[in-house]
Design an enzyme around this catalytic site. Sequence first.
Site, mmCIF file in Angstrom:
data_model
loop_
_atom_site.group_PDB
_atom_site.id
_atom_site.type_symbol
_atom_site.label_atom_id
_atom_site.label_comp_id
_atom_site.label_asym_id
_atom_site.label_seq_id
_atom_site.Cartn_x
_atom_site.Cartn_y
_atom_site.Cartn_z
ATOM 1 N N GLU A 122 0.633 -1.217 -0.036
ATOM 2 C CA GLU A 122 -0.182 0.015 0.119
ATOM 3 C C GLU A 122 0.814 1.271 -0.005
ATOM 4 O OE1 GLU A 122 -3.589 1.999 2.305
ATOM 5 O OE2 GLU A 122 -2.978 0.143 3.227
ATOM 6 N N GLY A 254 3.143 2.396 10.618
ATOM 7 C CA GLY A 254 2.789 1.769 11.867
ATOM 8 C C GLY A 254 2.435 0.448 11.557
ATOM 9 N N GLU A 291 -5.936 -2.628 12.700
ATOM 10 C CA GLU A 291 -5.376 -3.264 11.496
ATOM 11 C C GLU A 291 -6.507 -4.656 11.498
ATOM 12 O OE1 GLU A 291 -3.668 -1.821 9.459
ATOM 13 O OE2 GLU A 291 -2.555 -0.567 10.816
#
Length: 850
Positions: A122, A254, A291
């Site tokens: 991404e 992160g 996530e």
Amino acid sequence: MKDAAPQTIYLADYMAPGWLVESVHLTFRLAPQATRVLSRIAFRPNPDSPRQPFFLHGEDLRLIAASIDGTPVTPQLTATGLTCDVPDAPFVWEAEVEIAPADNTVLEGLYMSNGMYCTQCEAEGFRKITYYPDRPDVMGVYTVRIESDLPVLLSNGNPVASGDGWAEWHDPWPKPSYLFALVAGDLVAHHDTFTTMDDRTVDLNIWVRAPDLDKCGFGMGALKRAMIWDEQTYGRAYDLDVFNIVAVDDFNMGAMENKGLNIFNSSAVLANQATSTDADFQRVEAIIAHEYFHNWTGNRITCRDWFQLCLKEGLTVFRDQSFTGDLHGHAVKRIEDALVMRNRQFQEDAGPLSHPVRPDSFVEINNFYTVTVYEKGAELVGMLKRLVGDDGYRAALDLYFDRHDGQAATIEDWLACFTDATGRDLTQFKRWYEQAGTPRLTVRDDFKDGTYSLHIAQETPPTPGQPEKLPLHIPVALGLLDDTGAEVLPTTMLELTGASQTFTFDNLAARPIPSILRGFSAPVIVASTPPAGERAFLLAHDTDPFNRWDAGRSLARDMLLDLIRQDGGAPDAGYLDGLRATLTDSGLDPAFRALVAQLPSETDLAIALAAAGETPDPLQIHRVRQDVRRHTAEALSDILPRLYADMQIQSPFAPDALQGGQRALGNAILMLLSERDGGAAAQAQFDGADNMTQQLAALGALLHIGKGEDAAARFHDQWQDDRLVLNKWFGIQITMAAPEEAVDTAARLTRHSDFLWKNPNRFRSVMGALSAHPAGFHRADGAGYALLADWLIRLDPLNPQTTARMVAGFDGLRRYDADRQALIRRELRRIADTQGLSPDTTEMVTRLLQ
């Protein structure tokens, strides 16, 4: 590095893909310098798109061979991809490419981190792995074979087969290429299981290097708490047989929500008592939840194009905020979220990097992973929930999941679900996604014959590219109190839709005291400030915890602004009395009291001065703020030792809300105590600390008063082999440095043997800390600007993503005096003139210089 000039991409130019993907088969033959990637992709024409040339993205790839339906072809290659003649019917594309993961320092695509293969795709990293339509609206079912002599070979989905030197994975859920993941390394797993609400057993693993195995327990617990919460709150169960998390040291972000295989920056998953602070524990829990929640809000339903990034990120941030609030308390969490908005997002809105929650153009999408997209995007979800109510929100989300599962959606699709589920017309609300800037509310009131009238006007200042603003649909939570603090009107949601509106309340016995924007019900600035006496009353009596805190903070901010304008002085007695009353109120949550004890940040004060048409002096702001801290320590000297003693915890360490709040308040008191006792209490805490929260706070207090040199050396000796703790050591020395020493401290630390500048975490620990030290970074001679520019120029060829994000440290340039602005612009031009500068960094610098 792309060899073509950066091109601006516009939302208005979106065109559906000409070719869709049915299935993807990938084979990886891993080698550091010569990994072979074999792809077999089944394509079919998109019946909903006009005929287009067949184009596959690809960068830094060496094409070995290509074929269509088994017949070799010779495509036309460019630096950004390939084109080829293809049948006007379904066909199978096959290709073999070679890449060099060991040479991939940009940390996009497939790269190596200390001997481990890992991926980050991404937003547009998959094109560095193989040729593919690398866009989020092309979704396919993946089967992956990995060949390597490394013991652990992981990819998305479920494991289907393995043998000596190979493993195969299959993901049954269609996904875009940005969610692809692969990891291969010498790893060990912290294992557990989870039984879903539909009675399926899921294997859970956190994969780490062997020395980190003792730091996985908290993360595993956080994952299971998130899985339970998502089932109970949203009715969403996990949908694979296995859920894997991998900790990676070299990672630009992160964490990443790849389907079934989340790849995490080590700092966002590893935690234990000795090495992690309470803030670290909370961050780890929130990121793991974030996530995991992406499994539905991001994976099962993804975004049609990158302009819709807030659709997955804003919604998922809102979900992780709600999760944290449910577990640890909503009052403190709401204050913390508001502080992020006010200190960071409002600053972004007020500068040259301002952009809408859904931007309408970009050069590099990596530059729009911003606090506006994430945090303001979450605020928009929260406002929708307040407007339609809890039941309406749940109905809209259920419809969203049912209607768009397996699809790539848009903001229009999202809002349509709310309209269809609740009947609400959200046409005007959509402007929140389209207009940049922070709305400002002006409020006046009057009371006559038992009727209280509240007049509210809204205005959004011009932002780059948007000089004119239309009125927004703003939920304004209001409560009315009598002179005893009792509510004569409980929290009521007003809906401000016009440029100005009047709201009336009848049959009141006396003029009430308004409590406006309760719970920070909208990301706006209330520009008209109530009288100090009214705010002091709200600090003492408001039944809304956010507004109670905000009243105190507003008093502190105005007091500080007055002192800055007077070039110093003692804090107001009323402020000190209110602070004393709050700190000693044992009925209040210690975490809440700790937040009340915090002074507004130097950045917050600079923004307030600039908004008032004044030019802030960062050194003066720092000096006045420090004087207020010293005066406060003196005025409260009779209660500080007892308060500090009351917050010392005798029971075993627990990273929970209760103990975390006690440590937060105790350490806030420690900073004040250190102004009076020469650091005696801080030194004792440092020497006796059995957890990182207490040890690091004591080190910070000692450094702050200029007595931390010995403690810093001891800290380094103790933790020199723990790379995550060393990041703290680097950062705190700069954060706590005096303004005149901050730049020199940062420069000295860049020469330290442990400054591994190619690692994003270590680089941010120094350069991020410097740019976040306003008085130090904005030194009048420009040394801070020059140091940051030097290092950004050095880093850009290796890691453009991290470089571009760090350029945002210059975002406040327009607030300051002409000399500082000239110095900042000089450094930005020096960066811009660097030969071969990446498109990522070029875009950021160009926007700042406009």
